[in-house]
Write an enzyme that holds these catalytic residues in place. Sequence first.
Site, PDB file in Angstrom:
ATOM      1  N   GLY A  20      51.256  47.793  26.596  1.00 37.50           N
ATOM      2  CA  GLY A  20      50.744  47.217  27.839  1.00 37.50           C
ATOM      3  C   GLY A  20      49.517  46.354  27.581  1.00 37.50           C
ATOM      4  N   ARG A  24      43.237  46.217  33.318  1.00 42.68           N
ATOM      5  CA  ARG A  24      42.235  46.849  34.184  1.00 42.68           C
ATOM      6  C   ARG A  24      40.970  47.266  33.423  1.00 42.68           C
ATOM      7  NH1 ARG A  24      46.144  51.133  36.984  1.00 42.68           N
ATOM      8  NH2 ARG A  24      47.356  50.644  35.114  1.00 42.68           N
ATOM      9  N   THR A  87      58.193  50.284  30.584  1.00 48.84           N
ATOM     10  CA  THR A  87      58.201  51.394  29.620  1.00 48.84           C
ATOM     11  C   THR A  87      59.584  51.587  28.981  1.00 48.84           C
ATOM     12  OG1 THR A  87      58.501  52.875  31.519  1.00 48.84           O
ATOM     13  CG2 THR A  87      56.272  52.662  30.645  1.00 48.84           C
ATOM     14  N   ASN A 367       7.649  63.837  -3.409  1.00 53.85           N
ATOM     15  CA  ASN A 367       7.117  63.602  -2.067  1.00 53.85           C
ATOM     16  C   ASN A 367       6.849  62.114  -1.880  1.00 53.85           C
ATOM     17  OD1 ASN A 367       6.005  65.044   0.442  1.00 53.85           O
ATOM     18  ND2 ASN A 367       4.455  63.508  -0.060  1.00 53.85           N
TER      19      ASN A 367
HETATM   20  C1  UD1 Z   1      54.200  55.537  34.128  1.00 56.72           C
HETATM   21  C2  UD1 Z   1      55.521  56.061  34.727  1.00 56.72           C
HETATM   22  C3  UD1 Z   1      55.200  56.981  35.897  1.00 56.72           C
HETATM   23  C4  UD1 Z   1      54.286  58.098  35.476  1.00 56.72           C
HETATM   24  C5  UD1 Z   1      53.025  57.544  34.779  1.00 56.72           C
HETATM   25  C6  UD1 Z   1      52.247  58.677  34.160  1.00 56.72           C
HETATM   26  C7  UD1 Z   1      57.127  54.282  34.355  1.00 56.72           C
HETATM   27  C8  UD1 Z   1      57.910  53.199  34.967  1.00 56.72           C
HETATM   28  N1  UD1 Z   1      56.316  54.964  35.175  1.00 56.72           N
HETATM   29  O1  UD1 Z   1      53.562  54.744  35.117  1.00 56.72           O
HETATM   30  O2  UD1 Z   1      56.403  57.545  36.422  1.00 56.72           O
HETATM   31  O3  UD1 Z   1      53.930  58.891  36.597  1.00 56.72           O
HETATM   32  O4  UD1 Z   1      53.395  56.635  33.726  1.00 56.72           O
HETATM   33  O5  UD1 Z   1      51.037  58.197  33.610  1.00 56.72           O
HETATM   34  O6  UD1 Z   1      57.249  54.551  33.182  1.00 56.72           O
HETATM   35  N2  UD1 Z   1      53.751  50.152  28.208  1.00 56.72           N
HETATM   36  C9  UD1 Z   1      54.317  49.454  27.177  1.00 56.72           C
HETATM   37  N3  UD1 Z   1      55.079  48.373  27.482  1.00 56.72           N
HETATM   38  C10 UD1 Z   1      55.323  47.971  28.757  1.00 56.72           C
HETATM   39  C11 UD1 Z   1      54.721  48.706  29.802  1.00 56.72           C
HETATM   40  C12 UD1 Z   1      53.948  49.790  29.498  1.00 56.72           C
HETATM   41  O7  UD1 Z   1      54.153  49.797  26.015  1.00 56.72           O
HETATM   42  O8  UD1 Z   1      56.058  46.992  28.940  1.00 56.72           O
HETATM   43  C13 UD1 Z   1      52.893  51.291  27.867  1.00 56.72           C
HETATM   44  C14 UD1 Z   1      51.477  51.132  28.366  1.00 56.72           C
HETATM   45  O9  UD1 Z   1      50.686  50.506  27.381  1.00 56.72           O
HETATM   46  C15 UD1 Z   1      51.058  52.564  28.643  1.00 56.72           C
HETATM   47  C16 UD1 Z   1      52.366  53.268  28.972  1.00 56.72           C
HETATM   48  O10 UD1 Z   1      53.407  52.439  28.509  1.00 56.72           O
HETATM   49  O11 UD1 Z   1      50.489  53.150  27.503  1.00 56.72           O
HETATM   50  C17 UD1 Z   1      52.535  53.529  30.455  1.00 56.72           C
HETATM   51  O12 UD1 Z   1      52.538  52.292  31.142  1.00 56.72           O
HETATM   52  P1  UD1 Z   1      51.804  52.106  32.534  1.00 56.72           P
HETATM   53  O13 UD1 Z   1      52.010  50.719  32.991  1.00 56.72           O
HETATM   54  O14 UD1 Z   1      50.401  52.598  32.441  1.00 56.72           O
HETATM   55  O15 UD1 Z   1      52.697  53.081  33.450  1.00 56.72           O
HETATM   56  P2  UD1 Z   1      52.276  53.773  34.789  1.00 56.72           P
HETATM   57  O16 UD1 Z   1      52.234  52.753  35.882  1.00 56.72           O
HETATM   58  O17 UD1 Z   1      51.050  54.566  34.560  1.00 56.72           O
HETATM   59 CA    CA Z   2      49.139  54.501  32.868  1.00 54.62          CA
END
Ligand code: UD1
Ligand code: CA
Length: 446
Positions: A20, A24, A87, A367
């Site tokens: 990601g 933020r 994800t 010392n």
């Molecule tokens: C995700 C889950 C959500 C869960 C939450 C818990 C999904 C769709 N949703 O939401 O159900 O409650 O985590 O914390 O999975 N990442 C990548 N590549 C991407 C997108 C994200 O590697 O294309 C990584 C991010 O860097 C991060 C992790 O995946 O480390 C989670 O991504 P994030 O966008 O923070 O998911 P949440 O919206 O928190």
């Molecule tokens: Ca997250």
Amino acid sequence: MTPPAPTADRPLACIVMAGGKGTRMRSATPKVLHPIWGRPLVGWVLAAVRGAGAERIVVVVPPDAADAVGAAVGDAETVVQENQLGTGDAVRVAMPALDGFSGDVLVVSGDTPLLTAELLGDLVAAHRASGAQATLATFRLDEPGGYGRVIRAGGSIRIVEARDATDDELAVREVNAGLYVFAADALRPALDGLGTDNAQGELYLPDAIPLVAAAGGLVDAAEIADPALLLGVNTRVELAEAAALLRARLLEAHMLAGAGIVDPDSTYIDADVVLEPDCVVHPGTVLRGATHLAAGAEAGPHSVLDGAVLEAGAQAGPFAHLRPGTHLRAGARVGAFAETKNADVGARSKIPHLSYVGDAEIGEDTNIGAGNITANYDGVDKHRTVIGSRVRTGSDCVFVAPVSVGDDATTGAGSIITDDVPPGALGIARARQVVKENYAQRRRDD
Ligand code: UD1
Ligand code: CA
């Protein structure tokens, strides 16, 4: 369906999702490289994953941070996720690195530094004991906010993201922790079946859960009692929260292992610091990097030690600054307003007050007088100062390196020592004092 026999000996791999953007954080530094107690965010996750026994670790990294993150993850493999498509895409991009692997795959987020090896190990054990092909970790929140909701209906489990949820679904308090174990062979076809029909138009990894079930696999949800272990870092506020929790965890572990920490509220200790039982850390002290305190060593009060080694009974402080490469041998002491760097200080030798000692080697029972300086830098190169055993240096001496002072030698107060002082000799290098008698009277007469 009868669950298959437990498979405790199945190999374990791990995918760490860190692809990601971390927007933020509002930072030029990639999110997972922000340090907490001397270790990058992702390093905390990796420590937990390694502790849980993962033999292969694949970290998904964003293209612009691939080199920097790659350098921070040690022997873990990295794969670049070219476009942040969600994800599900992150895990899809990682799977080719696990080609031919048919054990269990633990999937974690790179921004959850509170995870512990114990928690991950328990989750894998639960997955294996139930014989499930997919196990999802959940927890309960009174205000579930933006987390994915866990919807259970008639034995089936699916996750709906907050943005896609109906009002009834939003009221569900059991949420997806973003932590999963999949049988690799069940995960691959499920990833192929993911779609983008959702509010963000992304591939959602949680959608793999019902797809595993639809293919005839068993899915399970394991509820985790302590939500604090699952804290995700998305902003600098959450980074500070995570750091505070990890700090408390580190201090408690050190105290339970026998280190004396007089005031935990004012003590800051990096993750890789080693404290042997019966060392003492006094209030207001910061221990950084690879600092190591042996039994009976004392640091502080109000001191900063970075990559310093203190042998038994050595002391640094109050108000000392020990920089990397400082080694205090048994019983050596560095006192108030003294700074050291790359300094090997022999047994029972003392640098008690107001000094800078860098790129230096000091023998035993020596010392160093108040206000001594090793002038180690000529503007181009650093040079060494070698001071022997049982030496007494006068107050306010400067040692212009490279220079040496032999065993049992003495230097006169206020000397600028530019030439070697042989063993047993007195080195003195200052202008002779001139006394003008009756000066006050003469001024009055003028
Ligand atoms: C995700 C889950 C959500 C869960 C939450 C818990 C999904 C769709 N949703 O939401 O159900 O409650 O985590 O914390 O999975 N990442 C990548 N590549 C991407 C997108 C994200 O590697 O294309 C990584 C991010 O860097 C991060 C992790 O995946 O480390 C989670 O991504 P994030 O966008 O923070 O998911 P949440 O919206 O928190
Ligand atoms: Ca997250």
